[in-house]
Design an enzyme around this catalytic site. Structure first.
Site, PDB file in Angstrom:
ATOM      1  N   GLY A  97      91.748  55.723 -77.834  1.00 20.81           N
ATOM      2  CA  GLY A  97      91.332  56.177 -79.167  1.00 20.81           C
ATOM      3  C   GLY A  97      92.238  57.283 -79.668  1.00 20.81           C
ATOM      4  O   GLY A  97      91.783  58.256 -80.271  1.00 20.81           O
ATOM      5  N   ALA A  98      93.547  57.110 -79.434  1.00 21.68           N
ATOM      6  CA  ALA A  98      94.477  58.227 -79.657  1.00 21.68           C
ATOM      7  C   ALA A  98      95.253  58.134 -80.955  1.00 21.68           C
ATOM      8  O   ALA A  98      96.133  58.959 -81.194  1.00 21.68           O
ATOM      9  CB  ALA A  98      95.452  58.331 -78.483  1.00 21.68           C
ATOM     10  N   SER A  99      94.930  57.176 -81.827  1.00 23.74           N
ATOM     11  CA  SER A  99      95.722  57.121 -83.056  1.00 23.74           C
ATOM     12  C   SER A  99      95.156  58.014 -84.148  1.00 23.74           C
ATOM     13  O   SER A  99      95.772  58.198 -85.189  1.00 23.74           O
ATOM     14  CB  SER A  99      95.889  55.683 -83.545  1.00 23.74           C
ATOM     15  OG  SER A  99      94.652  55.112 -83.737  1.00 23.74           O
ATOM     16  N   ARG A 100      93.981  58.572 -83.908  1.00 25.56           N
ATOM     17  CA  ARG A 100      93.425  59.528 -84.893  1.00 25.56           C
ATOM     18  C   ARG A 100      92.390  60.436 -84.225  1.00 25.56           C
ATOM     19  O   ARG A 100      92.069  60.263 -83.044  1.00 25.56           O
ATOM     20  CB  ARG A 100      92.801  58.790 -86.081  1.00 25.56           C
ATOM     21  CG  ARG A 100      91.669  57.846 -85.713  1.00 25.56           C
ATOM     22  CD  ARG A 100      91.363  56.922 -86.892  1.00 25.56           C
ATOM     23  NE  ARG A 100      90.479  55.826 -86.532  1.00 25.56           N
ATOM     24  CZ  ARG A 100      89.170  55.801 -86.780  1.00 25.56           C
ATOM     25  NH1 ARG A 100      88.603  56.815 -87.383  1.00 25.56           N
ATOM     26  NH2 ARG A 100      88.441  54.759 -86.443  1.00 25.56           N
ATOM     27  N   ASP A 124      91.122  46.602 -76.683  1.00 24.07           N
ATOM     28  CA  ASP A 124      89.695  46.865 -76.870  1.00 24.07           C
ATOM     29  C   ASP A 124      89.169  47.303 -75.508  1.00 24.07           C
ATOM     30  O   ASP A 124      89.032  46.487 -74.596  1.00 24.07           O
ATOM     31  CB  ASP A 124      88.989  45.597 -77.347  1.00 24.07           C
ATOM     32  CG  ASP A 124      87.488  45.800 -77.494  1.00 24.07           C
ATOM     33  OD1 ASP A 124      86.980  46.877 -77.097  1.00 24.07           O
ATOM     34  OD2 ASP A 124      86.824  44.884 -77.994  1.00 24.07           O
ATOM     35  N   VAL A 125      88.900  48.598 -75.370  1.00 30.09           N
ATOM     36  CA  VAL A 125      88.537  49.117 -74.042  1.00 30.09           C
ATOM     37  C   VAL A 125      87.234  48.510 -73.517  1.00 30.09           C
ATOM     38  O   VAL A 125      86.965  48.576 -72.316  1.00 30.09           O
ATOM     39  CB  VAL A 125      88.451  50.668 -74.016  1.00 30.09           C
ATOM     40  CG1 VAL A 125      89.812  51.294 -74.267  1.00 30.09           C
ATOM     41  CG2 VAL A 125      87.415  51.191 -74.999  1.00 30.09           C
ATOM     42  N   SER A 175      79.328  63.993 -75.208  1.00 34.69           N
ATOM     43  CA  SER A 175      78.834  64.612 -76.449  1.00 34.69           C
ATOM     44  C   SER A 175      77.582  65.400 -76.086  1.00 34.69           C
ATOM     45  O   SER A 175      76.875  65.035 -75.130  1.00 34.69           O
ATOM     46  CB  SER A 175      78.462  63.523 -77.460  1.00 34.69           C
ATOM     47  OG  SER A 175      77.644  64.063 -78.489  1.00 34.69           O
ATOM     48  N   ASN A 206      88.570  58.621 -74.332  1.00 34.02           N
ATOM     49  CA  ASN A 206      88.120  59.272 -75.563  1.00 34.02           C
ATOM     50  C   ASN A 206      87.569  58.271 -76.588  1.00 34.02           C
ATOM     51  O   ASN A 206      86.778  58.650 -77.445  1.00 34.02           O
ATOM     52  CB  ASN A 206      89.302  60.052 -76.159  1.00 34.02           C
ATOM     53  CG  ASN A 206      89.059  60.464 -77.587  1.00 34.02           C
ATOM     54  OD1 ASN A 206      88.368  61.448 -77.847  1.00 34.02           O
ATOM     55  ND2 ASN A 206      89.595  59.704 -78.544  1.00 34.02           N
ATOM     56  N   TYR A 242      73.988  55.855 -78.994  1.00 36.92           N
ATOM     57  CA  TYR A 242      75.101  56.788 -78.755  1.00 36.92           C
ATOM     58  C   TYR A 242      74.746  57.791 -77.655  1.00 36.92           C
ATOM     59  O   TYR A 242      75.530  58.013 -76.713  1.00 36.92           O
ATOM     60  CB  TYR A 242      75.412  57.506 -80.065  1.00 36.92           C
ATOM     61  CG  TYR A 242      76.596  58.441 -80.022  1.00 36.92           C
ATOM     62  CD1 TYR A 242      77.907  57.962 -80.083  1.00 36.92           C
ATOM     63  CD2 TYR A 242      76.412  59.824 -79.946  1.00 36.92           C
ATOM     64  CE1 TYR A 242      78.999  58.831 -80.057  1.00 36.92           C
ATOM     65  CE2 TYR A 242      77.495  60.689 -79.926  1.00 36.92           C
ATOM     66  CZ  TYR A 242      78.785  60.193 -79.981  1.00 36.92           C
ATOM     67  OH  TYR A 242      79.851  61.054 -79.960  1.00 36.92           O
TER      68      TYR A 242
HETATM   69  P1  NAP Z   1      87.220  58.723 -84.565  1.00 36.04           P
HETATM   70  O1  NAP Z   1      88.029  59.595 -85.447  1.00 36.04           O
HETATM   71  O2  NAP Z   1      86.257  57.767 -85.166  1.00 36.04           O
HETATM   72  O3  NAP Z   1      88.217  57.940 -83.584  1.00 36.04           O
HETATM   73  C1  NAP Z   1      87.704  57.086 -82.609  1.00 36.04           C
HETATM   74  C2  NAP Z   1      88.875  56.414 -81.931  1.00 36.04           C
HETATM   75  O4  NAP Z   1      88.359  55.480 -80.948  1.00 36.04           O
HETATM   76  C3  NAP Z   1      89.712  55.625 -82.904  1.00 36.04           C
HETATM   77  O5  NAP Z   1      91.071  55.803 -82.610  1.00 36.04           O
HETATM   78  C4  NAP Z   1      89.266  54.210 -82.635  1.00 36.04           C
HETATM   79  O6  NAP Z   1      90.221  53.219 -82.917  1.00 36.04           O
HETATM   80  C5  NAP Z   1      89.027  54.245 -81.145  1.00 36.04           C
HETATM   81  N1  NAP Z   1      88.218  53.100 -80.713  1.00 36.04           N
HETATM   82  C6  NAP Z   1      87.019  52.706 -81.218  1.00 36.04           C
HETATM   83  N2  NAP Z   1      86.625  51.580 -80.598  1.00 36.04           N
HETATM   84  C7  NAP Z   1      87.588  51.270 -79.698  1.00 36.04           C
HETATM   85  C8  NAP Z   1      87.746  50.220 -78.754  1.00 36.04           C
HETATM   86  N3  NAP Z   1      86.831  49.252 -78.617  1.00 36.04           N
HETATM   87  N4  NAP Z   1      88.872  50.198 -77.991  1.00 36.04           N
HETATM   88  C9  NAP Z   1      89.821  51.159 -78.128  1.00 36.04           C
HETATM   89  N5  NAP Z   1      89.720  52.185 -79.003  1.00 36.04           N
HETATM   90  C10 NAP Z   1      88.609  52.227 -79.785  1.00 36.04           C
HETATM   91  O7  NAP Z   1      86.353  59.572 -83.544  1.00 36.04           O
HETATM   92  P2  NAP Z   1      86.483  61.069 -83.011  1.00 36.04           P
HETATM   93  O8  NAP Z   1      85.558  61.890 -83.804  1.00 36.04           O
HETATM   94  O9  NAP Z   1      87.896  61.446 -82.859  1.00 36.04           O
HETATM   95  O10 NAP Z   1      85.791  60.888 -81.582  1.00 36.04           O
HETATM   96  C11 NAP Z   1      86.514  60.728 -80.381  1.00 36.04           C
HETATM   97  C12 NAP Z   1      85.528  60.810 -79.228  1.00 36.04           C
HETATM   98  O11 NAP Z   1      84.831  62.057 -79.273  1.00 36.04           O
HETATM   99  C13 NAP Z   1      84.458  59.729 -79.271  1.00 36.04           C
HETATM  100  O12 NAP Z   1      84.171  59.289 -77.960  1.00 36.04           O
HETATM  101  C14 NAP Z   1      83.257  60.459 -79.825  1.00 36.04           C
HETATM  102  O13 NAP Z   1      82.041  59.877 -79.436  1.00 36.04           O
HETATM  103  C15 NAP Z   1      83.445  61.836 -79.238  1.00 36.04           C
HETATM  104  N6  NAP Z   1      82.754  62.888 -79.976  1.00 36.04           N
HETATM  105  C16 NAP Z   1      83.066  63.121 -81.281  1.00 36.04           C
HETATM  106  C17 NAP Z   1      82.377  64.123 -81.961  1.00 36.04           C
HETATM  107  C18 NAP Z   1      82.664  64.439 -83.400  1.00 36.04           C
HETATM  108  O14 NAP Z   1      81.932  65.249 -83.977  1.00 36.04           O
HETATM  109  N7  NAP Z   1      83.679  63.886 -84.022  1.00 36.04           N
HETATM  110  C19 NAP Z   1      81.383  64.867 -81.296  1.00 36.04           C
HETATM  111  C20 NAP Z   1      81.103  64.593 -79.972  1.00 36.04           C
HETATM  112  C21 NAP Z   1      81.802  63.600 -79.304  1.00 36.04           C
HETATM  113  P3  NAP Z   1      90.342  52.538 -84.394  1.00 36.04           P
HETATM  114  O15 NAP Z   1      91.256  53.445 -85.129  1.00 36.04           O
HETATM  115  O16 NAP Z   1      90.873  51.196 -84.087  1.00 36.04           O
HETATM  116  O17 NAP Z   1      88.976  52.481 -84.963  1.00 36.04           O
END
Ligand code: NAP
Length: 252
Positions: free
Chosen positions: A18-21, A70-71, A149, A97, A162
């Site tokens: 999930g490292a592209s954003r 797709d992980v 989380s 991630n 979740y």
């Molecule tokens: P995000 O901006 O939505 O990015 C999620 C990333 O995961 C994207 O790059 C996405 O790829 C990738 N992904 C989703 N499904 C996937 C799959 N099946 N295989 C491979 N990659 C996949 O989320 P984020 O906020 O950075 O969150 C990152 C992590 O932190 C997550 O595990 C989230 O639960 C956790 N987290 C986030 C928060 C928060 O407030 N943001 C808080 C607590 C925990 P695509 O670009 O293809 O969709």
């Protein structure tokens, strides 16, 4: 100015899902700033993850490559780990991630919304770890960081799927830590509160939850990355099976 100019991870290879954003991109960039070569693993169009890898390489001078995976697929994870090990020759760091939300109240939640979230957030970490540890065991060294989380620690209304996936990830982390400690591999989890990414962009500026955060604001992805870098570094050798909250005090 970057705080990561010490090349502490030079010669190592880090896999970040999930490292592209969002948080994953911040972690991949920070690990690269410490000198690690980076495998950007993502589900999206390879042009997007390729763009992220190219930007990381240009900014830091390390080797960074993109892998579409797709992980939640055991076989795709196996193939991806195999390609990364062949391309880089080693895997020292794995950051699980990748994650999604499909929020909704329990009484209305579709079975597909439960299983998809669990299969990606928890199953994805199992799949990637299951395959990557073989390489780490051969090296007698590894650092695994799982993105949990605070929802997985406290539960959250509207997030049965979740929160369950993240609680499972905490248990997975501790079990992996116990199983692989003797092989020089540590496993830890990070439990963020709210972080400024696409996942939280719909939370209004005046949402009551913002006032509930003792530090009074949502985290920046780079703040999560700083903790991840420490846990991935040789300096964290004596920390394993730990879950570190990074939530501005929200869940204390
Ligand atoms: P995000 O901006 O939505 O990015 C999620 C990333 O995961 C994207 O790059 C996405 O790829 C990738 N992904 C989703 N499904 C996937 C799959 N099946 N295989 C491979 N990659 C996949 O989320 P984020 O906020 O950075 O969150 C990152 C992590 O932190 C997550 O595990 C989230 O639960 C956790 N987290 C986030 C928060 C928060 O407030 N943001 C808080 C607590 C925990 P695509 O670009 O293809 O969709």
């Amino acid at each position: 100015m970057s705080i990561y100019q010490n090349n502490i991870l030079s010669g190592q290879t880090a896999v970040v899902t999930g490292a592209s954003r969002g948080i994953g991109l911040a972690i991949a960039t920070a690990l690269a700033e410490c000198g690690a070569d980076i495998a950007v693993v993502d589900y999206c169009d390879e042009s997007l993850s390729g763009k992220a890898a190219a930007e990381i390489a240009e900014k830091t001078g390390v080797t960074a490559k993109a892998y579409r995976c797709d992980v939640s697929s055991f076989d795709e994870a196996a193939e991806t780990v195999k390609r990364i090990a062949a391309d880089f020759g080693r895997i020292d760091i794995l950051v699980n991630n990748a994650g999604i939300t499909r929020d909704g109240l329990l009484a209305q939640m579709k079975e597909e919304d439960f299983s998809r979230v669990v299969n990606i957030n928890l199953g994805g970490a199992f799949n990637m770890t299951r395959h990557a540890v073989r390489q780490m065991m051969r090296q007698k060294y590894g650092r695994i960081v799982n993105m949990a989380s605070i929802a997985g620690l406290t539960g959250n209304a509207g997030q049965v799927n979740y929160a369950s996936s993240k609680a499972g990830l905490v248990a997975l982390t501790k079990s992996v830590a116990k199983e692989l400690a003797s092989r020089g591999i540590t496993a830890n989890a990070i439990a963020p509160g709210f972080v400024e990414t696409d996942m939280t962009k719909d939370i209004p500026e005046d949402a009551p939850l913002r006032q509930q955060i003792p530090l009074g604001r949502i985290a920046k992805p780079e703040e999560i990355a700083a903790l991840a870098v420490f846990l991935c570094s040789p300096a964290a050798a004596y920390i394993t099976g730990e879950v570190v909250r990074i939530d501005g005090g929200l869940a204390m």
